[in-house]
Scaffold this motif. Structure first.
Motif, mmCIF file in Angstrom:
data_model
loop_
_atom_site.group_PDB
_atom_site.id
_atom_site.type_symbol
_atom_site.label_atom_id
_atom_site.label_comp_id
_atom_site.label_asym_id
_atom_site.label_seq_id
_atom_site.Cartn_x
_atom_site.Cartn_y
_atom_site.Cartn_z
ATOM 1 N N UNK A 53 0.819 -1.217 0.000
ATOM 2 C CA UNK A 53 0.000 0.000 0.000
ATOM 3 C C UNK A 53 0.848 1.259 0.000
ATOM 4 N N UNK A 54 2.086 1.162 0.490
ATOM 5 C CA UNK A 54 2.927 2.356 0.598
ATOM 6 C C UNK A 54 3.359 2.834 -0.785
ATOM 7 N N UNK A 55 4.041 1.984 -1.530
ATOM 8 C CA UNK A 55 4.486 2.383 -2.868
ATOM 9 C C UNK A 55 3.297 2.675 -3.778
ATOM 10 N N UNK A 56 2.277 1.818 -3.718
ATOM 11 C CA UNK A 56 1.126 1.979 -4.605
ATOM 12 C C UNK A 56 0.407 3.297 -4.353
ATOM 13 N N UNK A 57 0.067 3.558 -3.099
ATOM 14 C CA UNK A 57 -0.673 4.779 -2.779
ATOM 15 C C UNK A 57 0.136 6.029 -3.009
ATOM 16 N N UNK A 58 1.429 5.987 -2.674
ATOM 17 C CA UNK A 58 2.282 7.166 -2.831
ATOM 18 C C UNK A 58 2.492 7.523 -4.292
ATOM 19 N N UNK A 59 2.884 6.535 -5.081
ATOM 20 C CA UNK A 59 3.241 6.798 -6.469
ATOM 21 C C UNK A 59 2.008 7.113 -7.302
ATOM 22 N N UNK A 60 0.829 6.658 -6.860
ATOM 23 C CA UNK A 60 -0.411 7.018 -7.549
ATOM 24 C C UNK A 60 -0.675 8.515 -7.479
ATOM 25 N N UNK A 61 -0.052 9.200 -6.525
ATOM 26 C CA UNK A 61 -0.248 10.645 -6.367
ATOM 27 C C UNK A 61 0.690 11.463 -7.251
ATOM 28 N N UNK A 62 1.548 10.792 -8.017
ATOM 29 C CA UNK A 62 2.549 11.474 -8.826
ATOM 30 C C UNK A 62 2.160 11.573 -10.292
ATOM 31 N N UNK A 63 2.874 12.435 -10.986
ATOM 32 C CA UNK A 63 2.863 12.521 -12.439
ATOM 33 C C UNK A 63 4.299 12.243 -12.872
ATOM 34 N N UNK A 64 4.561 11.011 -13.307
ATOM 35 C CA UNK A 64 5.935 10.595 -13.551
ATOM 36 C C UNK A 64 6.524 11.150 -14.845
ATOM 37 N N UNK A 145 8.070 19.603 -10.856
ATOM 38 C CA UNK A 145 8.015 18.256 -10.296
ATOM 39 C C UNK A 145 8.290 18.210 -8.810
ATOM 40 N N UNK A 146 8.066 17.022 -8.239
ATOM 41 C CA UNK A 146 8.418 16.740 -6.852
ATOM 42 C C UNK A 146 9.155 15.406 -6.819
ATOM 43 N N UNK A 147 9.842 15.166 -5.730
ATOM 44 C CA UNK A 147 10.584 13.920 -5.544
ATOM 45 C C UNK A 147 10.019 13.168 -4.348
ATOM 46 N N UNK A 148 9.800 11.862 -4.529
ATOM 47 C CA UNK A 148 9.497 10.982 -3.400
ATOM 48 C C UNK A 148 10.763 10.207 -3.081
ATOM 49 N N UNK A 149 11.215 10.311 -1.844
ATOM 50 C CA UNK A 149 12.401 9.589 -1.393
ATOM 51 C C UNK A 149 11.991 8.607 -0.306
ATOM 52 N N UNK A 150 11.985 7.306 -0.644
ATOM 53 C CA UNK A 150 11.592 6.246 0.280
ATOM 54 C C UNK A 150 12.823 5.651 0.953
ATOM 55 N N UNK A 151 12.700 5.341 2.232
ATOM 56 C CA UNK A 151 13.768 4.650 2.947
ATOM 57 C C UNK A 151 13.154 3.941 4.144
ATOM 58 N N UNK A 152 13.896 3.000 4.715
ATOM 59 C CA UNK A 152 13.394 2.249 5.848
ATOM 60 C C UNK A 152 13.721 2.910 7.172
ATOM 61 N N UNK A 153 13.154 2.374 8.240
ATOM 62 C CA UNK A 153 13.392 2.947 9.566
ATOM 63 C C UNK A 153 14.856 2.839 9.980
ATOM 64 N N UNK A 154 15.579 1.872 9.391
ATOM 65 C CA UNK A 154 16.991 1.731 9.708
ATOM 66 C C UNK A 154 17.845 2.885 9.209
ATOM 67 N N UNK A 155 17.328 3.657 8.242
ATOM 68 C CA UNK A 155 18.093 4.777 7.677
ATOM 69 C C UNK A 155 17.911 6.066 8.472
ATOM 70 N N UNK A 156 16.948 6.080 9.379
ATOM 71 C CA UNK A 156 16.630 7.299 10.125
ATOM 72 C C UNK A 156 17.830 7.822 10.905
ATOM 73 N N UNK A 157 18.666 6.926 11.393
ATOM 74 C CA UNK A 157 19.765 7.337 12.257
ATOM 75 C C UNK A 157 21.075 7.539 11.491
ATOM 76 N N UNK A 227 -1.477 15.359 -0.722
ATOM 77 C CA UNK A 227 -1.538 16.637 -0.031
ATOM 78 C C UNK A 227 -0.180 17.314 0.068
ATOM 79 N N UNK A 228 0.833 16.553 0.474
ATOM 80 C CA UNK A 228 2.158 17.162 0.608
ATOM 81 C C UNK A 228 2.809 17.385 -0.752
ATOM 82 N N UNK A 229 2.443 16.567 -1.752
ATOM 83 C CA UNK A 229 2.961 16.799 -3.106
ATOM 84 C C UNK A 229 2.402 18.103 -3.670
ATOM 85 N N UNK A 230 1.127 18.346 -3.443
ATOM 86 C CA UNK A 230 0.518 19.613 -3.887
ATOM 87 C C UNK A 230 1.185 20.793 -3.190
#
Length: 327
Positions: A53-64, A145-157, A227-230
């Protein structure tokens, strides 16, 4: 669906495409796991099962045609959501010349410049500055354009995360940093290694708004990212989302997942994003069980065909070892 989302305000084709995209990711990943078990795929292989649901829902909000996606090594789902060819993705996993990177990248380095999918990056947090650079390019060239940058919780630190957010705010870059918190950094619960349990507050250190999002609810993900992409398009402002999700398989194919209980895993299986969304569509008469079965068959057939394509593709010739190298 959870929350206050009115599913009826969305177009039927849009809703069914969200479900199909999640299903395709699920069936493709299941086929990838099978092929790995048959030793058709070597090296590291990190599956996206549970996080669809994360990749699908997020990328559906884009214009690639104008937006960009960068992600970490668990990238098959993002690649499919960006519209990359399943045959070429599977061939890349097999290390074949017909793969997305001619067999040189493998599972962790899927890439398609035409689709604006810039990886697939193997170093934890290493792509976060790269994504910030793409956002800088957008601003410098006065693009929309906007950029979506995905990463896991392990990258937070990682320091790269904090340095990137600081610069993104200073330069007011149109980027959305998305932490896919699937609860575990490899085999360690994020609670054991983080001084805070709500990652969304971390953006506030740099003046960047942050929110937590239910990553098992594809429509909530879509709405929040849109919302945040807009906002990024209209003001250039960066944002940070912690999208809480869960991976049903191990960190990679070599991980048996002994560090979590069967009860925990079963509890999260009750929140399966595909089944939740399927039920919501059926309850609102948007989808029938027969239509779902046909959709599922189509996704399984695509995944089977991708495996056959990869199996029948040639190995890279020895001279390709020295090609595609920047001197």
């Amino acid at each position: 669906m959870g929350g206050n989302i009115d599913i009826n305000k969305y177009d039927r084709l849009f809703l069914t495409k969200l479900l199909r995209d999640m299903l395709l990711i699920r069936r493709f990943e299941e086929k990838s796991a099978q092929m790995y078990g048959l030793q058709k795929i070597g090296g590291f292989c990190h599956l996206y099962i549970g996080q669809e649901a994360v990749a699908t829902g997020s990328i559906a909000a884009l214009d690639l045609t104008r937006d960009y996606v960068l992600t970490a090594y668990r990238d098959h789902g993002h690649a499919l959501a960006c519209g990359m060819n399943p045959n070429e993705i599977m061939a890349e996993l097999f290390g074949r010349i017909t793969g997305t990177s001619r067999g040189k990248g493998g599972s962790m380095h899927l890439f398609d410049a035409k689709k604006h999918m810039y990886g697939g990056n193997g170093i934890v947090g290493g792509h976060i500055p790269v994504a910030s650079g793409v956002a800088f390019k957008i601003k410098y060239n006065k693009e929309t354009g906007v950029v979506l940058c995905f990463f896991g919780d392990g990258a937070i630190h990682q320091g790269a995360f904090h340095e990137s957010l600081n610069l993104a705010k200073i330069w007011n870059l149109p980027i959305i940093y998305i932490c896919e918190n699937n609860q575990y950094g490899m085999g360690t619960s994020f609670h054991r290694v983080s001084s805070v349990s709500d990652f969304s507050i971390m953006g506030s250190s740099y003046g960047i708004p942050g929110r937590q999002v239910d990553g098992m609810n594809v429509l909530e993900v879509y709405q929040e990212v849109k919302g945040v992409a807009d906002l990024a398009r209209s003001t250039g402002s960066p944002s940070f989302l912690e999208i809480k999700t869960y991976r049903y398989k191990g960190h990679s194919m070599s991980d048996p997942g002994k560090y979590r209980t069967k009860e925990e895993l079963e509890a999260y299986r009750q929140q399966d994003p595909i089944l939740i969304f399927k039920t919501a569509l059926e309850n609102t008469a948007i989808l029938t069980e027969e239509e779902y079965v046909e959709m599922d068959k189509e996704c399984k057939d695509i995944s089977e065909a991708a495996a056959r394509f990869a199996e029948e593709s040639e190995e890279p010739a020895s001279e390709t070892l020295y090609q595609d190298i920047l001197a």
